[in-house]
Write an enzyme that holds these catalytic residues in place. Structure first.
Site, PDB file in Angstrom:
ATOM      1  N   SER A 114       0.878  -1.180   0.000  1.00 22.09           N
ATOM      2  CA  SER A 114       0.000   0.000   0.000  1.00 22.09           C
ATOM      3  C   SER A 114       0.914   1.228   0.000  1.00 22.09           C
ATOM      4  O   SER A 114       1.037   1.940   0.985  1.00 22.09           O
ATOM      5  CB  SER A 114      -0.925  -0.016   1.217  1.00 22.09           C
ATOM      6  OG  SER A 114      -0.211   0.144   2.422  1.00 22.09           O
ATOM      7  N   HIS A 120      -3.454  -5.866   2.784  1.00 21.72           N
ATOM      8  CA  HIS A 120      -2.583  -6.935   3.290  1.00 21.72           C
ATOM      9  C   HIS A 120      -3.320  -8.232   3.571  1.00 21.72           C
ATOM     10  O   HIS A 120      -2.740  -9.178   4.096  1.00 21.72           O
ATOM     11  CB  HIS A 120      -1.886  -6.477   4.582  1.00 21.72           C
ATOM     12  CG  HIS A 120      -0.943  -5.328   4.355  1.00 21.72           C
ATOM     13  ND1 HIS A 120      -0.422  -4.580   5.381  1.00 21.72           N
ATOM     14  CD2 HIS A 120      -0.421  -4.813   3.222  1.00 21.72           C
ATOM     15  CE1 HIS A 120       0.375  -3.637   4.885  1.00 21.72           C
ATOM     16  NE2 HIS A 120       0.388  -3.762   3.578  1.00 21.72           N
ATOM     17  N   GLN A 147      -6.326  -1.448   7.632  1.00 23.43           N
ATOM     18  CA  GLN A 147      -5.222  -2.351   7.266  1.00 23.43           C
ATOM     19  C   GLN A 147      -4.550  -3.025   8.470  1.00 23.43           C
ATOM     20  O   GLN A 147      -4.230  -4.207   8.405  1.00 23.43           O
ATOM     21  CB  GLN A 147      -4.193  -1.523   6.493  1.00 23.43           C
ATOM     22  CG  GLN A 147      -2.978  -2.263   5.998  1.00 23.43           C
ATOM     23  CD  GLN A 147      -2.081  -1.350   5.169  1.00 23.43           C
ATOM     24  OE1 GLN A 147      -2.369  -1.091   4.006  1.00 23.43           O
ATOM     25  NE2 GLN A 147      -1.009  -0.844   5.765  1.00 23.43           N
ATOM     26  N   GLU A 148      -4.331  -2.267   9.553  1.00 21.08           N
ATOM     27  CA  GLU A 148      -3.517  -2.813  10.651  1.00 21.08           C
ATOM     28  C   GLU A 148      -4.122  -2.517  12.012  1.00 21.08           C
ATOM     29  O   GLU A 148      -4.449  -1.367  12.317  1.00 21.08           O
ATOM     30  CB  GLU A 148      -2.098  -2.214  10.601  1.00 21.08           C
ATOM     31  CG  GLU A 148      -1.403  -2.507   9.284  1.00 21.08           C
ATOM     32  CD  GLU A 148      -0.067  -1.794   9.124  1.00 21.08           C
ATOM     33  OE1 GLU A 148       0.518  -1.365  10.128  1.00 21.08           O
ATOM     34  OE2 GLU A 148       0.372  -1.663   7.963  1.00 21.08           O
ATOM     35  N   GLU A 207       1.543  -9.373   6.973  1.00 25.00           N
ATOM     36  CA  GLU A 207       2.465  -9.006   8.052  1.00 25.00           C
ATOM     37  C   GLU A 207       2.380  -9.977   9.224  1.00 25.00           C
ATOM     38  O   GLU A 207       2.858  -9.668  10.330  1.00 25.00           O
ATOM     39  CB  GLU A 207       2.205  -7.561   8.497  1.00 25.00           C
ATOM     40  CG  GLU A 207       2.474  -6.578   7.350  1.00 25.00           C
ATOM     41  CD  GLU A 207       2.446  -5.123   7.763  1.00 25.00           C
ATOM     42  OE1 GLU A 207       2.039  -4.821   8.898  1.00 25.00           O
ATOM     43  OE2 GLU A 207       2.852  -4.281   6.937  1.00 25.00           O
ATOM     44  N   ASP A 211      -3.495   1.379  12.005  1.00 23.21           N
ATOM     45  CA  ASP A 211      -3.144   1.989  10.719  1.00 23.21           C
ATOM     46  C   ASP A 211      -4.280   1.681   9.753  1.00 23.21           C
ATOM     47  O   ASP A 211      -4.254   0.670   9.053  1.00 23.21           O
ATOM     48  CB  ASP A 211      -1.816   1.438  10.164  1.00 23.21           C
ATOM     49  CG  ASP A 211      -1.469   2.082   8.823  1.00 23.21           C
ATOM     50  OD1 ASP A 211      -2.199   3.008   8.392  1.00 23.21           O
ATOM     51  OD2 ASP A 211      -0.471   1.661   8.195  1.00 23.21           O
ATOM     52  N   GLU A 259      -2.570   5.921  12.518  1.00 22.14           N
ATOM     53  CA  GLU A 259      -1.713   6.256  11.366  1.00 22.14           C
ATOM     54  C   GLU A 259      -2.574   6.334  10.106  1.00 22.14           C
ATOM     55  O   GLU A 259      -3.481   5.513   9.918  1.00 22.14           O
ATOM     56  CB  GLU A 259      -0.672   5.131  11.241  1.00 22.14           C
ATOM     57  CG  GLU A 259       0.250   5.217  10.044  1.00 22.14           C
ATOM     58  CD  GLU A 259       1.148   3.981   9.964  1.00 22.14           C
ATOM     59  OE1 GLU A 259       1.464   3.378  11.013  1.00 22.14           O
ATOM     60  OE2 GLU A 259       1.515   3.603   8.835  1.00 22.14           O
ATOM     61  N   ASP A 311       2.055   8.486   7.299  1.00 28.23           N
ATOM     62  CA  ASP A 311       2.889   7.516   6.567  1.00 28.23           C
ATOM     63  C   ASP A 311       2.879   7.906   5.085  1.00 28.23           C
ATOM     64  O   ASP A 311       3.784   8.617   4.621  1.00 28.23           O
ATOM     65  CB  ASP A 311       2.328   6.103   6.819  1.00 28.23           C
ATOM     66  CG  ASP A 311       2.958   5.045   5.929  1.00 28.23           C
ATOM     67  OD1 ASP A 311       3.993   5.315   5.295  1.00 28.23           O
ATOM     68  OD2 ASP A 311       2.407   3.925   5.850  1.00 28.23           O
ATOM     69  N   LYS A 371      10.240   5.033   7.007  1.00 31.23           N
ATOM     70  CA  LYS A 371      10.563   3.839   6.221  1.00 31.23           C
ATOM     71  C   LYS A 371      11.715   4.210   5.286  1.00 31.23           C
ATOM     72  O   LYS A 371      11.552   5.095   4.427  1.00 31.23           O
ATOM     73  CB  LYS A 371       9.366   3.430   5.363  1.00 31.23           C
ATOM     74  CG  LYS A 371       8.152   2.928   6.145  1.00 31.23           C
ATOM     75  CD  LYS A 371       6.921   2.882   5.225  1.00 31.23           C
ATOM     76  CE  LYS A 371       5.786   2.050   5.808  1.00 31.23           C
ATOM     77  NZ  LYS A 371       4.527   2.230   5.044  1.00 31.23           N
ATOM     78  N   HIS A 380       8.836  -1.331   9.240  1.00 28.00           N
ATOM     79  CA  HIS A 380       9.109  -2.317   8.191  1.00 28.00           C
ATOM     80  C   HIS A 380       8.192  -2.033   6.991  1.00 28.00           C
ATOM     81  O   HIS A 380       7.425  -1.065   7.008  1.00 28.00           O
ATOM     82  CB  HIS A 380       8.809  -3.720   8.736  1.00 28.00           C
ATOM     83  CG  HIS A 380       7.342  -3.936   9.012  1.00 28.00           C
ATOM     84  ND1 HIS A 380       6.742  -5.165   8.998  1.00 28.00           N
ATOM     85  CD2 HIS A 380       6.342  -3.037   9.295  1.00 28.00           C
ATOM     86  CE1 HIS A 380       5.455  -5.039   9.256  1.00 28.00           C
ATOM     87  NE2 HIS A 380       5.190  -3.764   9.441  1.00 28.00           N
ATOM     88  N   ARG A 381       8.258  -2.886   5.957  1.00 28.34           N
ATOM     89  CA  ARG A 381       7.270  -2.880   4.873  1.00 28.34           C
ATOM     90  C   ARG A 381       6.516  -4.206   4.918  1.00 28.34           C
ATOM     91  O   ARG A 381       6.961  -5.171   5.527  1.00 28.34           O
ATOM     92  CB  ARG A 381       7.936  -2.726   3.492  1.00 28.34           C
ATOM     93  CG  ARG A 381       8.743  -1.477   3.286  1.00 28.34           C
ATOM     94  CD  ARG A 381       8.025  -0.184   3.636  1.00 28.34           C
ATOM     95  NE  ARG A 381       6.800   0.066   2.905  1.00 28.34           N
ATOM     96  CZ  ARG A 381       6.626   1.011   1.981  1.00 28.34           C
ATOM     97  NH1 ARG A 381       7.645   1.787   1.667  1.00 28.34           N
ATOM     98  NH2 ARG A 381       5.452   1.205   1.400  1.00 28.34           N
ATOM     99  N   SER A 382       5.393  -4.252   4.203  1.00 28.27           N
ATOM    100  CA  SER A 382       4.626  -5.505   4.214  1.00 28.27           C
ATOM    101  C   SER A 382       5.384  -6.624   3.500  1.00 28.27           C
ATOM    102  O   SER A 382       5.231  -7.794   3.832  1.00 28.27           O
ATOM    103  CB  SER A 382       3.245  -5.292   3.607  1.00 28.27           C
ATOM    104  OG  SER A 382       3.333  -4.679   2.344  1.00 28.27           O
ATOM    105  N   LYS A 431       7.280  -0.477  14.355  1.00 27.55           N
ATOM    106  CA  LYS A 431       6.306  -1.514  13.980  1.00 27.55           C
ATOM    107  C   LYS A 431       6.980  -2.442  12.987  1.00 27.55           C
ATOM    108  O   LYS A 431       7.628  -1.998  12.038  1.00 27.55           O
ATOM    109  CB  LYS A 431       5.001  -0.916  13.453  1.00 27.55           C
ATOM    110  CG  LYS A 431       5.057  -0.173  12.140  1.00 27.55           C
ATOM    111  CD  LYS A 431       3.631   0.105  11.628  1.00 27.55           C
ATOM    112  CE  LYS A 431       3.618   0.575  10.192  1.00 27.55           C
ATOM    113  NZ  LYS A 431       2.266   0.729   9.638  1.00 27.55           N
TER     114      LYS A 431
END
Ligand code: PGA
Ligand code: ZN
Length: 445
Positions: free
Chosen positions: A69, A183, A191-192, A233, A269, A311, A338, A363, A391-393, A414
């Protein structure tokens, strides 16, 4: 990752060149060779891995992560667009590293990471690294950072602390235990859903809490949905659509594992680009909300659940939405940009000035080089904004961001669920640093 050939360096506890707090002591280096390979990331797509050899024979490795994303203003990856891997091959990026980039970097003296990063950027010649690829450039910049730590005779996080003038700090981990959005294959718009052990006192305790709550959640998801399938993730991805259902599952899991919501908070997020309809309208849980209604919706969740951080609650171009949210809850809730900032110092400064948010996600591959990542963190700090390293997915077992978050002392990271190799590589590295440096404080500050 450089430890294989240089076991003394890059490890927590390596002998520092000076006492903590000494000014940066840049030691020059000479790169003898640069090799790159196409490897697979955690989603099974190609990514770039680099091995940089110094004239002393030591080898320093790094690999590029990849987002799903991604923000519109991120540095751009190089993808081959050929038949292989559905166009996602990175052989052009690999060839660029072994050709042009190696020719520019090898057999000369580099006095610091900034000069090397600037040379990479100049060589690319585009504002967003589109020619050589941010995936090529970031892997080289990270490997070079490890090489500088090596010649300085210190662990990577200690070198980062010297570069940034920061006091090292063990961060609060944010474990992404329920996945939705881009994700996961469920209908969850956000998403999170993360758990953050803000009220514990060490990395080790925080990781233990993350693991125990993750497993309590696993039992609940198995019992109720007869699946323990995962998102990208490592969080669970049960067939739910409503964020409220996800939050109820989280609170129950925190309590079932024996923790209180004072000890362990929730961070979201939503990644609102993913459910934005454009023009400040959003589709959440089957309802269409305008930006004001979305602020009300978040405010309601903040009242009902122990959420401490949100986020990307609004789309990357919905500046009005960000401002409305900041006005409403910005004094009591962390609001993290982000896709809004893409780790760009200038965007972060603008966000501080215009009151979009009070925190920035960090990131390295969004901006493309390690020194510009330091600039983004400095811009946030100058404006009293918090930072969360991320991190990234799509990830590899490279744990660079664990050293980055400790060395910059920003206090938050995260890295996905407390499960799956590419996620736990970072949490394990954090615990390893803490075990060797027990004097380091844990927490946001
Ligand atoms: P990405 O998602 O790595 O897929 O971009 C992570 C995030 O949005 O924070
Ligand atoms: Zn995000």
């Amino acid at each position: 990752m450089s430890e294989a050939t240089a076991p003394q360096t890059g490890q927590p506890g390596a002998t520092p060149s000076g006492a903590a707090g000494d000014p940066p002591n840049d030691v020059g280096l000479t790169i003898a060779s640069l090799r790159a390979e196409q490897v697979l990331d955690s989603r099974g797509w190609p990514t770039v891995s680099v091995a940089l050899t110094l004239d002393d024979g030591s080898v320093h490795e790094a690999s590029a992560p990849a987002g799903a994303s991604t923000g519109a203003f991120e540095a751009v990856e190089s993808r081959d667009e050929g038949e292989e891997f559905s166009g996602r091959g990175v052989l052009k990026a690999v060839a660029g590293i072994e050709g042009e980039i190696a020719a520019r970097l090898t057999d000369r003296r580099w006095d610091g990471i900034r000069a090397l990063d600037d040379a990479l950027r100049d060589l690319d010649g585009t504002p967003n690294l589109a020619r050589l690829g941010a995936n090529a450039v970031v892997a080289v910049s990270m490997a070079a950072s490890r090489a500088f730590a090596h010649v300085s005779g210190v662990a990577l996080y200690e070198w980062i602390a010297a570069q940034t003038g920061a006091q090292p700090l063990m961060p609060v981990p944010h474990f992404n235990v329920l996945n939705g959005g881009a994700h996961a294959a469920n209908d969850l718009d956000f998403q999170e859903f993360m758990i953050a052990p803000l009220g514990l006192v060490s990395e080790e305790q925080a990781v233990r809490a993350g693991s125990e709550i993750y497993h309590a959640l696993q039992s609940a998801v198995r019992d109720e949905f007869h699946t323990a399938g995962l998102g990208d993730e490592g969080g669970f991805a049960p067939p739910i659509a409503n964020p409220v259902q996800a939050l109820d599952l989280l609170v129950a899991a925190i309590e079932a594992a024996g923790y209180t919501t004072d000890q362990v908070k929730i961070a979201l997020d939503p990644a609102a680009n993913g459910f934005s309809l454009g023009d400040g309208n959003y589709q959440v849980g089957g309802r269409r909300l305008d930006r004001r209604e979305l602020v009300d919706y978040y405010d309601g969740l903040l009242g009902d659940y122990p959420i401490w951080s949100i986020e990307d609650g609004f789309a990357e171009d919905d500046f009005e939405g960000w401002q409305l949210m900041f006005d409403r809850v910005g004094s009591s809730t962390q609001l993290v940009g982000d896709d809004l900032y893409v780790t760009d110092a200038a965007r972060i400064r603008e966000g501080a000035e215009k009151h979009y948010s009070n925190a920035a996600l960090i990131k390295v591959n969004q901006i493309g080089t390690v020194s510009q990542t330091f600039d983004a963190i400095a811009a946030a700090r100058e404006n009293d904004m918090a930072c969360m390293v991320s991190h990234r997915s799509g990830e590899t077992i490279d744990a660079f961001i664990a050293d980055l978050v400790v060395g910059t002392g920003v206090g938050q990271i995260k890295s996905g669920a407390p499960a799956r190799g590419e996620r736990v590589a970072k949490y394990n590295r954090l615990m390893s640093i803490e075990r060797r440096q027990p004097q380091l404080q844990y927490g946001l500050h």
